[in-house]
Design a protein around this motif. Structure first.
Motif, PDB file in Angstrom:
ATOM      1  N   ALA A 422       0.781  -1.040  -0.156  1.00 45.54           N
ATOM      2  CA  ALA A 422      -0.176   0.007  -0.021  1.00 45.54           C
ATOM      3  C   ALA A 422       0.718   1.348   0.041  1.00 45.54           C
ATOM      4  CB  ALA A 422      -0.905   0.064   1.262  1.00 45.54           C
ATOM      5  N   ASP A 423       2.158   1.005   0.197  1.00 45.82           N
ATOM      6  CA  ASP A 423       3.020   2.358   0.144  1.00 45.82           C
ATOM      7  C   ASP A 423       3.351   2.523  -1.422  1.00 45.82           C
ATOM      8  OD1 ASP A 423       4.839   4.220   1.079  1.00 45.82           O
ATOM      9  OD2 ASP A 423       6.245   3.081   2.259  1.00 45.82           O
ATOM     10  N   VAL A 424       2.556   3.304  -2.007  1.00 53.25           N
ATOM     11  CA  VAL A 424       2.644   3.411  -3.391  1.00 53.25           C
ATOM     12  C   VAL A 424       3.627   4.540  -3.702  1.00 53.25           C
ATOM     13  CG1 VAL A 424       0.347   2.552  -3.983  1.00 53.25           C
ATOM     14  CG2 VAL A 424       0.754   4.973  -3.385  1.00 53.25           C
ATOM     15  N   THR A 425       4.127   4.546  -5.046  1.00 57.55           N
ATOM     16  CA  THR A 425       4.987   5.507  -5.417  1.00 57.55           C
ATOM     17  C   THR A 425       4.208   6.213  -6.597  1.00 57.55           C
ATOM     18  OG1 THR A 425       6.260   4.123  -6.453  1.00 57.55           O
ATOM     19  CG2 THR A 425       7.165   4.532  -4.647  1.00 57.55           C
ATOM     20  N   ASN A 426       4.592   7.430  -6.919  1.00 60.69           N
ATOM     21  CA  ASN A 426       4.162   8.103  -8.110  1.00 60.69           C
ATOM     22  C   ASN A 426       5.126   7.838  -9.444  1.00 60.69           C
ATOM     23  OD1 ASN A 426       2.151   9.175  -6.720  1.00 60.69           O
ATOM     24  ND2 ASN A 426       3.276  11.096  -6.323  1.00 60.69           N
ATOM     25  N   LEU A 427       4.776   7.930 -10.699  1.00 63.98           N
ATOM     26  CA  LEU A 427       5.543   7.360 -11.794  1.00 63.98           C
ATOM     27  C   LEU A 427       5.614   8.748 -12.925  1.00 63.98           C
ATOM     28  CD1 LEU A 427       3.738   3.950 -12.313  1.00 63.98           C
ATOM     29  CD2 LEU A 427       5.756   4.419 -11.004  1.00 63.98           C
ATOM     30  N   PRO A 428       6.733   8.951 -13.274  1.00 60.96           N
ATOM     31  CA  PRO A 428       6.980   9.846 -14.387  1.00 60.96           C
ATOM     32  C   PRO A 428       5.871   9.477 -15.479  1.00 60.96           C
ATOM     33  CG  PRO A 428       9.000   9.330 -13.544  1.00 60.96           C
ATOM     34  CD  PRO A 428       8.029   8.157 -13.097  1.00 60.96           C
ATOM     35  N   GLY A 429       4.957  10.405 -15.822  1.00 62.26           N
ATOM     36  CA  GLY A 429       3.928   9.979 -16.802  1.00 62.26           C
ATOM     37  C   GLY A 429       4.318   9.592 -18.278  1.00 62.26           C
ATOM     38  N   GLN A 430       5.169  10.409 -18.728  1.00 61.92           N
ATOM     39  CA  GLN A 430       5.476   9.889 -20.110  1.00 61.92           C
ATOM     40  C   GLN A 430       6.516   8.736 -19.972  1.00 61.92           C
ATOM     41  OE1 GLN A 430       4.535  11.594 -22.692  1.00 61.92           O
ATOM     42  NE2 GLN A 430       5.587   9.805 -23.930  1.00 61.92           N
ATOM     43  N   TRP A 431       7.601   8.463 -18.992  1.00 61.60           N
ATOM     44  CA  TRP A 431       8.017   7.081 -18.841  1.00 61.60           C
ATOM     45  C   TRP A 431       7.201   5.852 -18.777  1.00 61.60           C
ATOM     46  CZ3 TRP A 431      11.596   3.841 -19.553  1.00 61.60           C
ATOM     47  CH2 TRP A 431      11.825   2.981 -18.478  1.00 61.60           C
ATOM     48  N   HIS A 432       6.188   6.361 -18.059  1.00 58.72           N
ATOM     49  CA  HIS A 432       5.341   4.949 -17.785  1.00 58.72           C
ATOM     50  C   HIS A 432       4.654   4.610 -19.202  1.00 58.72           C
ATOM     51  CE1 HIS A 432       2.872   2.193 -15.786  1.00 58.72           C
ATOM     52  NE2 HIS A 432       1.767   2.750 -16.127  1.00 58.72           N
ATOM     53  N   LEU A 433       4.089   5.768 -19.925  1.00 65.59           N
ATOM     54  CA  LEU A 433       3.392   5.711 -21.161  1.00 65.59           C
ATOM     55  C   LEU A 433       4.513   4.898 -22.099  1.00 65.59           C
ATOM     56  CD1 LEU A 433       1.279   8.687 -21.634  1.00 65.59           C
ATOM     57  CD2 LEU A 433       0.475   6.605 -21.268  1.00 65.59           C
ATOM     58  N   ASP A 434       5.735   5.308 -22.068  1.00 65.21           N
ATOM     59  CA  ASP A 434       6.761   4.933 -23.163  1.00 65.21           C
ATOM     60  C   ASP A 434       6.993   3.300 -22.737  1.00 65.21           C
ATOM     61  OD1 ASP A 434       6.867   7.297 -24.465  1.00 65.21           O
ATOM     62  OD2 ASP A 434       8.913   7.824 -23.321  1.00 65.21           O
ATOM     63  N   TYR A 435       7.076   2.981 -21.542  1.00 65.27           N
ATOM     64  CA  TYR A 435       7.448   1.863 -21.099  1.00 65.27           C
ATOM     65  C   TYR A 435       6.153   0.721 -21.556  1.00 65.27           C
ATOM     66  CZ  TYR A 435       8.739  -1.864 -17.828  1.00 65.27           C
ATOM     67  OH  TYR A 435       9.169  -3.388 -17.429  1.00 65.27           O
ATOM     68  N   LEU A 436       4.999   1.203 -21.473  1.00 64.38           N
ATOM     69  CA  LEU A 436       3.814   0.275 -21.906  1.00 64.38           C
ATOM     70  C   LEU A 436       3.887   0.204 -23.335  1.00 64.38           C
ATOM     71  CD1 LEU A 436       1.124   1.609 -19.347  1.00 64.38           C
ATOM     72  CD2 LEU A 436       2.260  -0.355 -19.032  1.00 64.38           C
ATOM     73  N   ARG A 437       4.046   1.386 -23.914  1.00 59.49           N
ATOM     74  CA  ARG A 437       4.001   1.438 -25.354  1.00 59.49           C
ATOM     75  C   ARG A 437       5.154   0.331 -25.998  1.00 59.49           C
ATOM     76  NH1 ARG A 437       3.012   7.154 -25.282  1.00 59.49           N
ATOM     77  NH2 ARG A 437       0.768   7.798 -25.682  1.00 59.49           N
ATOM     78  N   ASP A 438       6.167   0.730 -25.675  1.00 60.73           N
ATOM     79  CA  ASP A 438       7.553   0.163 -26.251  1.00 60.73           C
ATOM     80  C   ASP A 438       7.736  -1.376 -25.941  1.00 60.73           C
ATOM     81  OD1 ASP A 438       8.184   2.529 -26.963  1.00 60.73           O
ATOM     82  OD2 ASP A 438       9.678   3.015 -25.791  1.00 60.73           O
ATOM     83  N   LEU A 439       7.072  -1.873 -24.753  1.00 58.06           N
ATOM     84  CA  LEU A 439       7.347  -3.086 -24.124  1.00 58.06           C
ATOM     85  C   LEU A 439       5.917  -3.777 -24.278  1.00 58.06           C
ATOM     86  CD1 LEU A 439       9.735  -2.580 -21.185  1.00 58.06           C
ATOM     87  CD2 LEU A 439      10.192  -2.905 -23.469  1.00 58.06           C
TER      88      LEU A 439
END
Length: 585
Positions: A422-439
């Motif tokens: 439950a101790d969540v972290t925020n993610l850089p938005g563009q990086w997260h989108l790139d990761y999902l798209r690229d991989l």
């Protein structure tokens, strides 16, 4: 004799209940059927033909597709009305061990036994119906199956007060106060926008969790580097750097001292460093592949090499950080600097996303657009990813707590793993989108030259670094079959180990716990199936196996003094472990 026994002995009340619930269940089945027929009417005939779903092009198909369901339903009704009727089907093993229905009332009381069996019957036929759908590609069918399974889990009778015997009994025992307490729990969760799974005041960072002694020896806008104090007189010359996933806090590998991989590794005579990633804010919103590889992993490798004056380091990459580690190794290979890393260990990490599991079902253009819309000041709220991962195991990580904490009004139990979850972290938005798209969407990392990171074209086949690849047999985030594919792309010597359990418990499994098992196979095999056919099963934790393997890359022994003792060298420290980034929200 309790009230329930008195009602049973009276006879008339039991008959009235039976008549009532017979009407309710019959009405429910009628409503489900009518809803299905009305739903068909919402689609024009041309859409039925395109979807090619039984019953949507020909009403006769609907009747034929329903025959097995209604046949099984009638058999269940017969057994309920006449207990002497034999059960020719028998209970399926997965139903018998379903933890949601382990309370004895679900089998000892005829009404609740009927509700339980009705639920299983409907659930099985709904999922069977998805499997039978023609005219769909496998990905589309898997998405429908996932949605259906999520719906089935949500509609379990254990999730509703009126159909859960334990909740009914608790209401009587507490005179309804459990519902008030459950309402308080629910309102609290709604106010913070996150499901509570563990007692929030039971753990304190640096005291009883993330408590292995150490110092922050390096800090950048992206990460803090923690060096842990040795507990042995000598240590391996080649240090170890751990790269945890940036979507969670690093202390998954430093929970309570009894579970801490970091503490265990330190006690094994290894100089251990760990990267603590910063929870994203506007200051790192624009960071992407180049940042996490060059300014993250390569910077940490060079920092440790300079600090300890060593030529090379051993590295571990967990989950998505393992994926990035593979890219890092390819960048170093392209630069002629592969020798900076003596060995690489991958915990449940993927590089080939062709079989990436249920998480890939959330990645298409529509879902990516939704994620992009959720970005605030260039970063994504970590609660979104937490909810996504919880949904992958909704039965255990969502509905279990709805029942226990909202309906039964139970107190939250202290559990370090769930506190971390439950101790969540925020993610850089563009990086997260790139990761999902690229991989996840385009699977580019395994296509030589398809990606350019830190100025280098990525080719995983150029990686000759010795690798230890660990997968979890029941991993729902990085399926074992997907992790195995790493062995098909790296060119160096590889030791593959399959651990019992899943993405977390399969990794965080200290030897002292004597839990689970792992499998090894010294022979070269072409598939995970072939690996398992010739594998040897070992009881307990795989950690000692890894320790024996990494000893071959230790570079000998040195005294644990000077720069090996954080705070004793020339480099100033920046505070005690677990550091400041792990506390940022």
């Amino acid at each position: 004799m309790n009230d329930r026994d008195e009602g049973t002995a009276a006879g008339t009340q039991t008959l009235a209940d039976l008549q009532h619930w017979t009407w309710v269940l019959g009405k429910a089945q009628q409503m489900m059927l009518e809803h299905g027929i009305h739903t068909m009417g919402d689609f024009p005939p041309s859409d039925w033909e395109k979807m090619n779903v039984p019953g949507w092009g020909d009403p006769g198909d609907f009747v034929r597709a329903s025959a097995d369901f209604w046949s099984d339903t009638m058999k269940l009704w017969q057994r309920f009305l006449d207990p002497a009727t034999p059960d020719t089907r028998g209970e399926r093993p997965e139903h018998a061990r379903d933890k949601r229905f382990r309370a004895p009332q679900w089998r000892e009381e005829p009404l609740f036994d009927f509700i339980r069996q009705s639920y299983f019957l409907i659930a099985d036929h709904m999922l069977k119906g998805v499997d039978a759908l023609p005219g769909m590609d496998s990905r589309q069918k898997e998405r429908i199956r996932f949605a259906t399974k999520s719906f089935v889990d949500a509609m379990s009778p254990t999730n509703f007060a009126a159909t859960n015997p334990q909740v009914i009994e608790r209401i009587v025992e507490t005179r309804g106060e459990n519902l008030l307490k459950g309402l308080q729990n629910m309102l609290s969760d709604l106010s913070k926008g996150q499901l509570t799974q563990s007692a929030t005041d039971a753990f304190r960072l640096g005291e009883n969790i993330a408590a292995t002694p150490g110092k922050v020896v390096h800090r950048t806008p992206l990460y803090e580097l923690i060096q842990y104090a040795p507990t042995t007189e000598t240590v391996a010359k080649t240090p170890l750097i751990i790269f945890p996933p940036w979507i969670n806090r690093f202390y998954i590998l430093d929970l309570s001292p009894e579970k801490s991989f970091i503490k265990w590794a330190v006690d094994q005579g290894i100089s251990v460093f760990v990267v603590s990633w910063k929870s994203a804010d506007a200051s790192i919103a624009g960071i992407g592949w180049d940042g996490y590889v060059e300014k993250g992993q390569i910077d940490a490798i060079d920092t440790v090499r300079a600090l300890l004056k060593v030529d090379s380091v051993n590295v571990i990459g967990y989950c998505v950080a393992g994926t990035a580690l593979a890219a890092t190794l390819a960048v170093l290979a392209a630069r002629g600097e592969a020798a900076k890393v003596a060995s690489a260990t991958f915990f449940t990490a993927q590089v080939d996303f062709a079989q990436a599991g249920d998480l890939s079902l959330f990645v298409d253009d529509e879902q990516l657009a939704v994620i992009e819309s959720l970005n605030t000041d260039g970063y994504l709220d970590g609660r979104f990813m937490a909810a996504t991962f919880n949904l992958l195991r909704g039965r255990d990580l969502i509905w279990n707590y709805v029942t226990n904490n909202y309906l039964l009004g139970e107190d939250y139990a202290p559990f370090d793993l769930l506190y971390w979850n439950a101790d969540v972290t925020n993610l850089p938005g563009q990086w997260h989108l790139d990761y999902l798209r690229d991989l996840y969407r385009d699977n580019m990392l395994v296509r030589p030259g398809a990606m350019k990171i830190a100025g280098e074209r990525i080719d995983l086949t150029t990686i000759k670094t010795p690798a230890y690849v660990q997968a979890g047999r029941e991993d729902h985030i990085a399926p074992a079959e997907s992790v195995w594919k790493m062995t098909e792309h790296l060119s160096g010597p590889i030791r593959f180990v399959l651990a019992g359990s899943g993405h977390i418990a399969g990794v965080v499994n200290p030897p002292a716990a004597r839990k689970y098992q792992y499998w090894t196979n010294p022979e070269s095999t072409e598939s995970l199936t072939a690996f398992m056919d010739g594998a040897k099963e070992h009881p307990g934790s795989w950690w000692p196996d890894w320790r024996e393997w990494i000893a071959g890359f230790s570079g000998g022994e040195v005294k644990a003094n000077g720069a090996r003792m954080p705070g004793s060298g020339r480099r100033k420290t920046l505070g005690d472990a677990p550091g400041s980034y792990v506390r940022q929200r």
